[in-house]
Design a protein around this motif. Sequence first.
Motif, PDB file in Angstrom:
ATOM      1  N   LEU A 149       0.825  -1.214   0.000  1.00  0.00           N
ATOM      2  CA  LEU A 149       0.000   0.000   0.000  1.00  0.00           C
ATOM      3  C   LEU A 149       0.857   1.261   0.000  1.00  0.00           C
ATOM      4  O   LEU A 149       0.367   2.348  -0.278  1.00  0.00           O
ATOM      5  CB  LEU A 149      -0.938   0.010   1.220  1.00  0.00           C
ATOM      6  N   ASN A 150       2.146   1.113   0.320  1.00  0.00           N
ATOM      7  CA  ASN A 150       3.024   2.269   0.446  1.00  0.00           C
ATOM      8  C   ASN A 150       4.395   1.958  -0.168  1.00  0.00           C
ATOM      9  O   ASN A 150       5.411   2.023   0.507  1.00  0.00           O
ATOM     10  CB  ASN A 150       3.167   2.641   1.924  1.00  0.00           C
ATOM     11  N   SER A 151       4.410   1.585  -1.437  1.00  0.00           N
ATOM     12  CA  SER A 151       5.674   1.215  -2.069  1.00  0.00           C
ATOM     13  C   SER A 151       5.700   1.646  -3.525  1.00  0.00           C
ATOM     14  O   SER A 151       4.802   1.313  -4.291  1.00  0.00           O
ATOM     15  CB  SER A 151       5.873  -0.302  -1.984  1.00  0.00           C
ATOM     16  N   MET A 152       6.767   2.375  -3.883  1.00  0.00           N
ATOM     17  CA  MET A 152       7.024   2.633  -5.294  1.00  0.00           C
ATOM     18  C   MET A 152       7.887   1.465  -5.768  1.00  0.00           C
ATOM     19  O   MET A 152       8.949   1.191  -5.208  1.00  0.00           O
ATOM     20  CB  MET A 152       7.754   3.946  -5.511  1.00  0.00           C
ATOM     21  N   ASP A 153       7.400   0.759  -6.798  1.00  0.00           N
ATOM     22  CA  ASP A 153       8.113  -0.419  -7.255  1.00  0.00           C
ATOM     23  C   ASP A 153       7.831  -0.658  -8.731  1.00  0.00           C
ATOM     24  O   ASP A 153       7.457   0.283  -9.442  1.00  0.00           O
ATOM     25  CB  ASP A 153       7.771  -1.632  -6.382  1.00  0.00           C
ATOM     26  N   SER A 154       7.969  -1.875  -9.208  1.00  0.00           N
ATOM     27  CA  SER A 154       7.791  -2.173 -10.631  1.00  0.00           C
ATOM     28  C   SER A 154       6.386  -1.886 -11.121  1.00  0.00           C
ATOM     29  O   SER A 154       6.177  -1.672 -12.309  1.00  0.00           O
ATOM     30  CB  SER A 154       8.143  -3.640 -10.914  1.00  0.00           C
ATOM     31  N   ARG A 155       5.420  -1.846 -10.220  1.00  0.00           N
ATOM     32  CA  ARG A 155       4.030  -1.591 -10.614  1.00  0.00           C
ATOM     33  C   ARG A 155       3.778  -0.126 -10.920  1.00  0.00           C
ATOM     34  O   ARG A 155       2.905   0.211 -11.704  1.00  0.00           O
ATOM     35  CB  ARG A 155       3.054  -1.976  -9.477  1.00  0.00           C
ATOM     36  N   ASN A 156       4.510   0.775 -10.279  1.00  0.00           N
ATOM     37  CA  ASN A 156       4.086   2.173 -10.289  1.00  0.00           C
ATOM     38  C   ASN A 156       5.216   3.194 -10.267  1.00  0.00           C
ATOM     39  O   ASN A 156       5.150   4.164  -9.550  1.00  0.00           O
ATOM     40  CB  ASN A 156       3.178   2.423  -9.088  1.00  0.00           C
ATOM     41  N   GLY A 157       6.234   2.999 -11.013  1.00  0.00           N
ATOM     42  CA  GLY A 157       7.263   4.035 -11.045  1.00  0.00           C
ATOM     43  C   GLY A 157       8.642   3.517 -11.396  1.00  0.00           C
ATOM     44  O   GLY A 157       9.384   4.154 -12.129  1.00  0.00           O
ATOM     45  N   LEU A 158       9.007   2.358 -10.866  1.00  0.00           N
ATOM     46  CA  LEU A 158      10.343   1.841 -11.157  1.00  0.00           C
ATOM     47  C   LEU A 158      10.378   1.005 -12.431  1.00  0.00           C
ATOM     48  O   LEU A 158      11.426   0.878 -13.056  1.00  0.00           O
ATOM     49  CB  LEU A 158      10.860   0.985  -9.991  1.00  0.00           C
ATOM     50  N   GLY A 159       9.247   0.420 -12.803  1.00  0.00           N
ATOM     51  CA  GLY A 159       9.214  -0.434 -13.988  1.00  0.00           C
ATOM     52  C   GLY A 159      10.047  -1.684 -13.796  1.00  0.00           C
ATOM     53  O   GLY A 159      10.432  -2.037 -12.686  1.00  0.00           O
ATOM     54  N   PHE A 160      10.316  -2.373 -14.896  1.00  0.00           N
ATOM     55  CA  PHE A 160      11.179  -3.551 -14.821  1.00  0.00           C
ATOM     56  C   PHE A 160      12.579  -3.095 -14.437  1.00  0.00           C
ATOM     57  O   PHE A 160      13.047  -2.041 -14.867  1.00  0.00           O
ATOM     58  CB  PHE A 160      11.219  -4.287 -16.161  1.00  0.00           C
ATOM     59  N   ILE A 161      13.259  -3.903 -13.642  1.00  0.00           N
ATOM     60  CA  ILE A 161      14.589  -3.546 -13.154  1.00  0.00           C
ATOM     61  C   ILE A 161      15.640  -4.333 -13.923  1.00  0.00           C
ATOM     62  O   ILE A 161      15.696  -5.560 -13.862  1.00  0.00           O
ATOM     63  CB  ILE A 161      14.723  -3.847 -11.639  1.00  0.00           C
ATOM     64  N   ASP A 162      16.481  -3.606 -14.662  1.00  0.00           N
ATOM     65  CA  ASP A 162      17.581  -4.229 -15.388  1.00  0.00           C
ATOM     66  C   ASP A 162      18.553  -4.831 -14.378  1.00  0.00           C
ATOM     67  O   ASP A 162      18.867  -4.212 -13.359  1.00  0.00           O
ATOM     68  CB  ASP A 162      18.288  -3.169 -16.241  1.00  0.00           C
ATOM     69  N   GLU A 163      19.019  -6.018 -14.702  1.00  0.00           N
ATOM     70  CA  GLU A 163      19.935  -6.736 -13.812  1.00  0.00           C
ATOM     71  C   GLU A 163      21.139  -5.888 -13.408  1.00  0.00           C
ATOM     72  O   GLU A 163      21.622  -5.970 -12.277  1.00  0.00           O
ATOM     73  CB  GLU A 163      20.409  -7.991 -14.540  1.00  0.00           C
ATOM     74  N   ALA A 164      21.628  -5.058 -14.294  1.00  0.00           N
ATOM     75  CA  ALA A 164      22.796  -4.225 -14.015  1.00  0.00           C
ATOM     76  C   ALA A 164      22.531  -3.204 -12.913  1.00  0.00           C
ATOM     77  O   ALA A 164      23.472  -2.701 -12.295  1.00  0.00           O
ATOM     78  CB  ALA A 164      23.245  -3.511 -15.288  1.00  0.00           C
ATOM     79  N   ARG A 165      21.259  -2.891 -12.642  1.00  0.00           N
ATOM     80  CA  ARG A 165      20.923  -1.932 -11.584  1.00  0.00           C
ATOM     81  C   ARG A 165      20.889  -2.562 -10.203  1.00  0.00           C
ATOM     82  O   ARG A 165      20.819  -1.849  -9.203  1.00  0.00           O
ATOM     83  CB  ARG A 165      19.571  -1.286 -11.879  1.00  0.00           C
ATOM     84  N   ILE A 166      20.925  -3.878 -10.114  1.00  0.00           N
ATOM     85  CA  ILE A 166      20.872  -4.542  -8.809  1.00  0.00           C
ATOM     86  C   ILE A 166      22.278  -4.578  -8.227  1.00  0.00           C
ATOM     87  O   ILE A 166      23.190  -5.176  -8.792  1.00  0.00           O
ATOM     88  CB  ILE A 166      20.279  -5.958  -8.918  1.00  0.00           C
ATOM     89  N   ILE A 167      22.432  -3.916  -7.091  1.00  0.00           N
ATOM     90  CA  ILE A 167      23.732  -3.796  -6.442  1.00  0.00           C
ATOM     91  C   ILE A 167      24.099  -5.086  -5.719  1.00  0.00           C
ATOM     92  O   ILE A 167      25.234  -5.521  -5.735  1.00  0.00           O
ATOM     93  CB  ILE A 167      23.726  -2.608  -5.462  1.00  0.00           C
ATOM     94  N   GLY A 168      23.130  -5.691  -5.060  1.00  0.00           N
ATOM     95  CA  GLY A 168      23.393  -6.915  -4.314  1.00  0.00           C
ATOM     96  C   GLY A 168      22.172  -7.355  -3.546  1.00  0.00           C
ATOM     97  O   GLY A 168      21.113  -6.727  -3.597  1.00  0.00           O
ATOM     98  N   ARG A 169      22.341  -8.458  -2.822  1.00  0.00           N
ATOM     99  CA  ARG A 169      21.251  -9.046  -2.050  1.00  0.00           C
ATOM    100  C   ARG A 169      21.460  -8.780  -0.563  1.00  0.00           C
ATOM    101  O   ARG A 169      22.555  -8.968  -0.035  1.00  0.00           O
ATOM    102  CB  ARG A 169      21.216 -10.560  -2.294  1.00  0.00           C
TER     103      ARG A 169
END
Length: 184
Positions: A149-169
Amino acid sequence: MSEKKSKKSSAFEWIKAIIIAVGLALVIRIFLFEPYLVEGASMNPTLHDGERLFVNKTIGFTNHFNRGDIVIINGEENGLHYVKRIVGLPGDTIEMNDDVLTINGEEVEEEYLDENRQEAEQIGLLLTDNFGPQEIPEGNYFVMGDNRLNSMDSRNGLGFIDEARIIGRSEFVFFPIGEIRRTN
């Protein structure tokens, strides 16, 4: 004369040890593990605003992320970092209907959402608005916050996340001390 040599040798050994320690610390921080601050409520109740976590950056070198992993994402354009959960993998077809996540035609349980889902039901809302079906392009991921209910994510602003943008787990919360725990 030998006492001067001994002092110079001792000073040189100290300088060498300090340089090696600083070098190791930099290598560890740049390539292996790095601390991050959780800012905001998008991952509640899994992670809380102000918590600090260690992120495993080596996982990015192997390009092996799993559904359910909590990852740190480079915000690119704004210099921010986002903490989100990987929900969809490259090539998946993802859909949400009436708070039921379907990936590749199969319903997926999201136990980590139970508390938030109960709160949403109490106020008469769906935790996650309906969307999809959407096919995730190769080399990209679909991420969402646990506090849907309170998250900007792939649904509403970030879109699909390219693997190169993932820093780590994310591996574990290390601060506050009383809240130390694994996150993945």
